[in-house]
Design an enzyme around this catalytic site. Structure first.
Site, PDB file in Angstrom:
ATOM      1  N   GLU A 175       0.789  -1.235   0.000  1.00 31.70           N
ATOM      2  CA  GLU A 175       0.000   0.000   0.000  1.00 31.70           C
ATOM      3  C   GLU A 175       0.823   1.288   0.000  1.00 31.70           C
ATOM      4  OE1 GLU A 175      -2.875  -0.132   3.169  1.00 31.70           O
ATOM      5  OE2 GLU A 175      -3.930  -1.847   2.323  1.00 31.70           O
ATOM      6  N   GLU A 358      -5.502  -8.670   1.066  1.00 28.57           N
ATOM      7  CA  GLU A 358      -6.080  -8.307   2.369  1.00 28.57           C
ATOM      8  C   GLU A 358      -7.561  -8.035   2.180  1.00 28.57           C
ATOM      9  OE1 GLU A 358      -4.363  -5.035   4.607  1.00 28.57           O
ATOM     10  OE2 GLU A 358      -2.323  -5.750   4.189  1.00 28.57           O
TER      11      GLU A 358
HETATM   12  C1  FCB Z   1      -4.338  -2.113   5.672  1.00 25.92           C
HETATM   13  C2  FCB Z   1      -2.940  -2.432   6.148  1.00 25.92           C
HETATM   14  C3  FCB Z   1      -2.891  -3.484   7.230  1.00 25.92           C
HETATM   15  C4  FCB Z   1      -4.026  -3.337   8.226  1.00 25.92           C
HETATM   16  C5  FCB Z   1      -5.340  -3.187   7.523  1.00 25.92           C
HETATM   17  C6  FCB Z   1      -6.536  -3.073   8.442  1.00 25.92           C
HETATM   18  O1  FCB Z   1      -4.373  -0.844   5.104  1.00 25.92           O
HETATM   19  O2  FCB Z   1      -2.147  -2.887   5.071  1.00 25.92           O
HETATM   20  O3  FCB Z   1      -1.630  -3.416   7.832  1.00 25.92           O
HETATM   21  O4  FCB Z   1      -3.764  -2.315   9.088  1.00 25.92           O
HETATM   22  O5  FCB Z   1      -5.324  -2.078   6.673  1.00 25.92           O
END
Ligand code: FCB
Length: 458
Positions: A175, A358
């Site tokens: 990110e 994620e």
């Molecule tokens: C993302 C991050 C991860 C975590 C989630 C909830 O942006 O990559 O580390 O904090 O959010």
């Protein structure tokens, strides 16, 4: 059975065995042991120890103490039955000052972790940067200083020289848009800057580091599957006005375009070009445009925006409508955003396979007397999002895997420990781990390839 009968039989399984199921974690959020094993300080140690920067002054000094309890955590992975585990290497554990001088104890930790994963049949997916820059590099300008590009490439090569004989899947950055915006413009994340120039410089250097490091690792010819991870979100205009539409286009350029555009087309979005080009040297953008072996999408929600002439940037984020469901982060639950974003990303990326690296939700879990957590809402969130993955696949998107954020409740950056995202509850005072209902739901999904109804899993 004739072929025609076989074809007309609906498939029992939603996902075949070749689909990768995983969970994701990040070093600073789980490892703790900030002063053990020769680790150097990171920007998150400094930031979280600065009064007022994190909720209740929480920091990652101890976190889930995973550095000392990793064997127990591998047991959880084994029990969960997943095929892949995404973790990050803490740069200041590997090289405490970020100058390439390696800390043997740090290497040994990740060496054992990788061996331990392979022993239980879980593929290690290694992320080379999940936000914990060595503080020594920050003191030389951090991501706003162009020299960091070389430092990062050297670091990546150093990690892969040790672990690359056993790790196949590698993500370069997690990110970069969050690093740029929250870390350098909004001051919410380390290094805590609110500086437009630092934001622009960091944004470009993060992109350049991605391209240069891809080249560097590819030159080694080791057959690694190299990818990078972006947090992309659909941006919705609040109203039908042209001004709101323009605000949405601007936010889309900043949030999604600043990293996706140079990667796929070697250009910055028209809306941000003037801001970023001051840091671009000849040839830079050609080396950012690179085909990836796979693309990682992190998605939690979607953004809503309206024009606002009174704000410096002419726009403001809008809260989700009252009737919308939200998580403990205040993020709108919008499962359809996942299939939409997957389709849009595929259209931009061409043939590149996509992995959801994620997805998950924080809720105020209420543990019972033995710390059991009946997290039906999280389970339901996951169920609805996995259904969207399926629908994107049916629509032709080449989604190859899905990783839940996260295995354990952990240090949620500036929000601290109160935001729990885990499939496993962590009782921080005792460090006891207790799998939640969502853990059992995921276990069933992984085992069967069929999406269980969340209500059916106790
Ligand atoms: C993302 C991050 C991860 C975590 C989630 C909830 O942006 O990559 O580390 O904090 O959010």
């Amino acid at each position: 059975m004739s072929a025609s009968v076989a074809r007309s039989t609906p498939p029992e399984r939603h996902f075949s065995d070749s689909f990768t199921w995983g969970v994701s974690t990040a070093a600073y959020q789980i490892e703790g042991a900030f002063d053990q094993g020769g680790r150097g300080p990171s920007i998150w140690d400094v930031f979280s120890h600065t009064p007022g920067k994190t909720a209740r002054g929480d920091n990652g000094d101890v976190a889930c103490d995973h550095y000392n309890r990793w064997r127990e955590d591998l047991e959880l992975l084994r029990e969960l039955g997943i095929g892949a585990y995404r973790f990050s290497v803490a740069w200041p554990r590997w090289s405490p000052a970020g100058n390439g001088r390696v800390n043997p104890e740090g290497c040994e930790f990740y060496d054992r972790l990788v061996d331990g994963l392979l022993d239980i049949g879980v593929a290690p997916w290694l992320c080379l940067y999940h936000w914990d820059l060595p503080q020594a590099l920050q003191e030389r300008g951090g991501w706003a200083d162009r020299d960091v590009v070389e430092r990062f490439s050297d670091h990546a090569a150093s990690v892969m020289a040790v672990l690359g004989d056993r790790v196949e899947h590698v993500a370069l950055l997690n990110e970069p848009n969050v690093v740029g915006l929250l870390g350098h413009l909004l001051g919410l994340h380390a290094p805590g800057l609110s500086d437009l120039d630092a934001y622009a410089a960091a944004t470009h250097h993060l992109n350049l580091a991605t391209g240069k490091t891809l080249d560097r690792l590819r030159r080694e010819g080791r057959g690694w599957a190299l990818g990078t991870i972006l947090n992309l979100q659909p941006v919705l205009a609040q109203g039908d006005s042209e001004d709101d539409a323009a605000a949405a286009a601007l936010l889309d350029a900043v949030w999604n375009g600043n990293h996706l555009d140079p990667l796929v087309s070697g250009r910055y979005p028209a809306a941000t070009e003037a801001l970023l080009e001051r840091f671009v040297r000849e040839g830079d953008l050609e080396s950012v445009k690179r085909p990836l072996d796979w693309f990682g999408l992190n998605l939690y929600s979607q953004l809503r925006v309206a024009a606002d002439p009174s704000s410096l940037v002419g726009l403001r984020l809008v809260e989700p409508p009252e009737e919308a469901e939200t998580t403990a982060m205040g993020w709108e639950v919008a499962p359809e955003a996942l299939s939409r974003q997957l389709k849009e990303a595929q259209a931009r990326l061409g043939e590149v396979p996509i992995v959801v690296t994620e997805n998950g939700a924080a809720y105020r879990d209420r543990p019972g007397p033995d710390l059991e957590v009946d997290d039906l809402r999280r389970t339901n969130y996951l169920e609805r999002h996995v259904r969207e993955v399926l629908s994107a696949r049916e629509a032709g998107v080449d989604v190859r895997g899905y990783f839940v954020w996260s295995l354990l409740d952990n240090f949620e950056w500036h929000e601290g420990y109160a935001r729990r995202f885990g499939l496993v509850y962590v009782d921080y005072p005792t460090q006891r781990r207790v799998p939640k209902r969502s853990f059992r739901w995921y276990q069933q999904l992984v085992r069967s390839g069929v999406i269980p109804r969340s209500e059916d899993v106790a």
